[in-house]
Design a protein around this motif. Structure first.
Motif, mmCIF file in Angstrom:
data_model
loop_
_atom_site.group_PDB
_atom_site.id
_atom_site.type_symbol
_atom_site.label_atom_id
_atom_site.label_comp_id
_atom_site.label_asym_id
_atom_site.label_seq_id
_atom_site.Cartn_x
_atom_site.Cartn_y
_atom_site.Cartn_z
ATOM 1 N N LEU A 1 1.050 -1.075 0.001
ATOM 2 C CA LEU A 1 0.121 -0.266 0.045
ATOM 3 C C LEU A 1 0.883 1.128 0.192
ATOM 4 N N ALA A 2 0.274 2.208 -0.286
ATOM 5 C CA ALA A 2 1.264 3.640 -0.312
ATOM 6 C C ALA A 2 0.207 4.716 -0.451
ATOM 7 N N PHE A 3 0.776 5.675 0.446
ATOM 8 C CA PHE A 3 0.041 7.336 0.472
ATOM 9 C C PHE A 3 1.027 8.017 -0.379
ATOM 10 N N VAL A 4 0.159 8.662 -1.426
ATOM 11 C CA VAL A 4 0.515 9.478 -2.486
ATOM 12 C C VAL A 4 -0.205 10.548 -2.752
ATOM 13 N N ARG A 5 0.399 11.710 -3.469
ATOM 14 C CA ARG A 5 -0.495 12.930 -3.714
ATOM 15 C C ARG A 5 -1.120 12.449 -5.192
ATOM 16 N N THR A 6 -2.582 12.722 -5.388
ATOM 17 C CA THR A 6 -3.418 12.083 -6.241
ATOM 18 C C THR A 6 -3.841 13.512 -7.263
ATOM 19 N N ILE B 1 -8.060 3.220 -5.426
ATOM 20 C CA ILE B 1 -7.636 4.299 -4.609
ATOM 21 C C ILE B 1 -8.519 5.081 -3.884
ATOM 22 N N PHE B 2 -8.073 5.408 -2.820
ATOM 23 C CA PHE B 2 -9.034 6.059 -1.707
ATOM 24 C C PHE B 2 -8.451 7.548 -1.150
ATOM 25 N N PRO B 3 -9.152 8.444 -1.435
ATOM 26 C CA PRO B 3 -8.857 9.718 -1.083
ATOM 27 C C PRO B 3 -8.753 9.872 0.483
ATOM 28 N N TYR B 4 -7.612 10.232 1.019
ATOM 29 C CA TYR B 4 -7.520 10.361 2.560
ATOM 30 C C TYR B 4 -7.428 11.923 3.124
ATOM 31 N N ARG B 5 -7.094 12.610 2.515
ATOM 32 C CA ARG B 5 -6.911 14.312 2.824
ATOM 33 C C ARG B 5 -6.691 15.164 1.830
ATOM 34 N N LYS B 6 -7.619 16.221 1.865
ATOM 35 C CA LYS B 6 -7.621 17.234 0.802
ATOM 36 C C LYS B 6 -7.389 18.416 1.402
ATOM 37 N N ILE C 1 -7.935 1.452 7.032
ATOM 38 C CA ILE C 1 -7.411 2.924 6.457
ATOM 39 C C ILE C 1 -8.327 3.583 5.717
ATOM 40 N N THR C 2 -9.035 2.588 4.814
ATOM 41 C CA THR C 2 -10.255 3.173 3.940
ATOM 42 C C THR C 2 -11.357 3.586 4.715
ATOM 43 N N ASN C 3 -11.679 2.966 5.728
ATOM 44 C CA ASN C 3 -12.730 3.345 6.738
ATOM 45 C C ASN C 3 -12.346 4.924 7.213
ATOM 46 N N GLN C 4 -11.054 4.996 7.596
ATOM 47 C CA GLN C 4 -10.528 6.329 8.098
ATOM 48 C C GLN C 4 -10.458 7.096 6.869
ATOM 49 N N ASP D 1 -8.420 28.675 -6.108
ATOM 50 C CA ASP D 1 -8.858 27.452 -5.196
ATOM 51 C C ASP D 1 -7.856 26.424 -6.163
ATOM 52 N N ILE D 2 -6.868 26.253 -5.409
ATOM 53 C CA ILE D 2 -5.727 25.154 -5.382
ATOM 54 C C ILE D 2 -5.631 23.956 -4.293
ATOM 55 N N TYR D 3 -5.595 22.728 -4.704
ATOM 56 C CA TYR D 3 -5.831 21.851 -3.493
ATOM 57 C C TYR D 3 -4.854 20.623 -3.967
ATOM 58 N N SER D 4 -4.283 20.347 -3.027
ATOM 59 C CA SER D 4 -3.382 18.852 -2.787
ATOM 60 C C SER D 4 -4.193 17.912 -2.394
ATOM 61 N N GLU D 5 -4.211 16.474 -2.669
ATOM 62 C CA GLU D 5 -4.866 15.566 -2.183
ATOM 63 C C GLU D 5 -4.165 14.210 -2.160
ATOM 64 N N ILE D 6 -4.118 13.834 -0.531
ATOM 65 C CA ILE D 6 -3.360 12.494 -0.386
ATOM 66 C C ILE D 6 -4.351 11.311 -0.396
ATOM 67 N N SER D 7 -3.869 10.331 -1.040
ATOM 68 C CA SER D 7 -4.869 8.956 -1.313
ATOM 69 C C SER D 7 -3.796 8.001 -0.704
ATOM 70 N N ILE D 8 -4.583 6.817 -0.308
ATOM 71 C CA ILE D 8 -3.860 5.598 -0.285
ATOM 72 C C ILE D 8 -4.351 4.956 -1.566
ATOM 73 N N LEU D 9 -3.582 3.883 -2.064
ATOM 74 C CA LEU D 9 -3.842 3.069 -3.021
ATOM 75 C C LEU D 9 -3.077 1.876 -3.267
ATOM 76 N N ARG D 10 -3.406 0.808 -3.796
ATOM 77 C CA ARG D 10 -2.748 -0.241 -3.920
ATOM 78 C C ARG D 10 -3.210 -0.848 -5.198
ATOM 79 N N LYS D 11 -2.429 -1.820 -5.862
ATOM 80 C CA LYS D 11 -2.496 -2.564 -7.149
ATOM 81 C C LYS D 11 -3.891 -3.402 -6.932
ATOM 82 N N LYS D 12 -4.511 -3.243 -8.033
ATOM 83 C CA LYS D 12 -5.680 -3.963 -8.331
ATOM 84 C C LYS D 12 -5.458 -5.618 -8.533
ATOM 85 N N ASN D 13 -6.142 -6.266 -7.647
ATOM 86 C CA ASN D 13 -6.071 -7.986 -8.055
ATOM 87 C C ASN D 13 -4.813 -8.326 -7.518
#
Length: 302
Positions: A127-132, A143-148, A272-275, A246-258
């Protein structure tokens, strides 16, 4: 070649030697080199799908063998861009450890966004937290958005901007701008927005970490475009000035499908995705319910 060498954590000369050895072994020229441009030859294009199949087979073998190791069932490889202190990732890990019956072995890799995605694609990370905000290649990932959060101009308290309630991007035209390096999506977000508005800007320096940028700003070497949260801790020397745009950065957690996941990895992902959902719509009191649900689910899966 330099980018490929960097992605594989080896020198460019070592990569060139390995490619040359492969070409000698196969008796075929695989790349055409013209100045700074490198392209596959006809033979290289024939080899490419076989090479991709070999790499995929290797990943599947490693995954299958690891599944036979009980210790690996509790192992989680988590990738982070340099955001941990800002976004309380360590607190999330502690909360997860508190609700499961066994201790998870969590390896954390803190790298640039480009390197994190390479490690994830090569199955080094689960899993990884990255900016999306500028993420385009979404097909291979869940991909699940975590913080914007909103971007701001970070400047010294002594700067004239510090007396303003907000500024426009055009106000940065005469400033020395310090940005994160090109491996960071925040670099490209800032440059894209400045370019889109046809602003004549001056990037005086690019560096690899937020802390160095803040130190440089405090010494009067320029200003920066960063998320407001970089100054969440009290800082008497610097201030974050909101932007009119209005300029935003978004942190998301993602993993490879399948990609196969052990019960521990599945429940960490669920936690994490519940969070992520809670960040968007749940009141703080829902946290205890989330913890209870994850704990019950993990025990049931065992």
């Amino acid at each position: 070649f330099s980018e490929a060498a960097s992605d594989n954590h080896i020198s460019q000369s070592s990569l060139s030697k390995q490619i040359k050895a492969l070409e000698n072994e196969l008796g075929a020229l695989l790349f055409t080199r013209e100045h700074s441009r490198v392209t596959l030859t006809k033979q290289g294009k024939i080899l490419l799908p076989f090479a991709q199949q070999t790499l995929q087979a290797h990943r599947e073998v490693v995954t299958a063998l690891q599944a036979c190791n009980p210790a690996r069932d509790r192992h989680i490889a988590l990738g982070l861009i340099p955001i941990e202190s800002t976004y309380r990732i360590s607190a999330l890990i502690a909360e997860f450890q508190a609700v499961i019956s066994e201790v998870a072995n969590i390896d954390i890799y803190e790298e640039s966004q480009q390197d994190i995605l390479t490690l994830l694609d090569n199955d080094v990370l689960d899993l990884a937290f990255v900016r999306t905000e500028l993420f385009t290649n979404t097909a291979p990932y869940e991909i699940f958005p975590y913080r914007k959060e909103r971007m701001a101009c970070i400047c010294p308290q002594s700067h004239p901007f510090a007396q303003c309630s907000s500024i426009a991007l055009k106000d940065l035209a005469q400033e020395k701008i310090i940005l994160l390096d090109r491996k960071s999506s925040l670099h490209h977000l800032g440059v894209n927005e400045l370019t889109k508005q046809e602003i004549m800007y001056h990037i005086s320096c690019t560096v690899g970490s937020h802390s160095i940028i803040l130190e440089m700003i405090s010494r009067g070497l320029g200003v920066s475009l960063l998320p407001q949260s970089v100054l969440q801790q009290e800082n008497n020397a610097l201030t974050a000035i909101p932007l009119l745009e209005d300029i935003y950065s978004e942190i998301s957690i993602l993993r490879k499908k399948n990609r196969p996941m052990s019960p521990m990895k599945k429940h960490f992902w669920t936690f994490i995705t519940n969070q992520c959902d809670r960040n968007k719509r749940m009141p703080p009191s829902s946290l205890s319910n989330i913890k209870l649900e994850v704990s019950k689910a993990y025990k049931t899966s065992k």
